[in-house]
Design a protein around this motif. Structure first.
Motif: not given
Length: 229
Positions: A194-202, A204-212, A223-225
């Motif tokens: 999950l962390e790798d997939e988030l980094k691919k979309q720039e 950096n942290s799960v806490k920056d994600v509103f919805y995945a 969808l980041p915050f």
């Protein structure tokens, strides 16, 4: 036994009076009730129900209460029909929950709507993934109207004589900055993945994600915050 006849007469009168009142005020369906209509229905029902068990209240009192309340409802409906500016106050206004495929977090919070509730309402509109939705509008009666992205609109694959594809159910992996561990396990993925997939979309942290959201065979939908300056 002597109390049964007054209760019977009050019940029949209350039923007939409510029926006629609904007919006069309009034919709004139950699923189309606005918050104001819902409150009105509760009060009308309470007026009749309370009168049935109050010995000091008879048909005349029930009729007067229903007439008075019905008159106020009729006046209110007339005002909303004649003066459009009052509709927002008395009936509420629709809220755009998804715009251009993006969740509007402020509107969701304002309407006390969480991701799970939204997903439930979208599924009722045959939208099993937020990725499919271009616009979603929360109506004044609590339902959601959905406009799908052009990719997911008709015609269907059958209309185009294409080979059918297996149906894939989307899983919510991150909701409001928190990982949904059961869904991550169901997807057979790890926290590292999950962390790798988030980094691919720039991201950096799960806490920056509103919805995945994850769907088998597709890239992770994130969808980041939205940070307002």
């Amino acid at each position: 036994m002597e109390n049964l006849l007054p209760i019977f007469l009050d019940s029949v009168f209350g039923f007939i009076a409510l029926f006629l009142l609904v007919k006069v005020l309009g034919k709004t369906q139950i699923t189309q009730l606005t918050p104001f209509d819902f409150i009105a229905a509760l009060i009308l029902g309470e007026l009749v129900a309370g009168a049935l068990f109050d010995k000091d209240i008879g048909i005349v009192e029930i009729g007067f209460s229903l007439f008075l309340w019905g008159t106020m409802l009729f006046i209110t409906e007339t005002i909303t029909q004649k003066y459009k500016g009052t509709r927002g106050l008395l009936e509420g206004q629709p809220s755009i929950i998804i715009r251009h495929g993006q969740l509007i977090r402020e509107e969701m919070k304002k309407n006390n709507l969480d991701i799970n509730q939204l997903q439930h309402m979208l599924r009722a509109k045959d939208a099993f993934s937020i990725q499919e939705v271009a616009y979603a509008i929360l109506e004044t009666n609590g339902t959601v109207s959905v406009m799908k992205k052009s990719t997911y609109q008709q015609p269907t694959r059958g209309d185009l004589n294409l080979v059918p594809e297996a149906a894939r159910l989307s899983l919510t992996l991150v909701n409001d900055g928190e990982v949904i561990w059961d869904n991550l396990k169901e997807a057979n993925h790890t926290e590292e993945w999950l962390e790798d997939e988030l980094k691919k979309q720039e991201v950096n942290s799960v806490k920056d994600v509103f919805y995945a959201e994850w769907t088998d065979g597709k890239d992770l939908f994130v969808l980041p915050f939205v940070r307002r300056s």
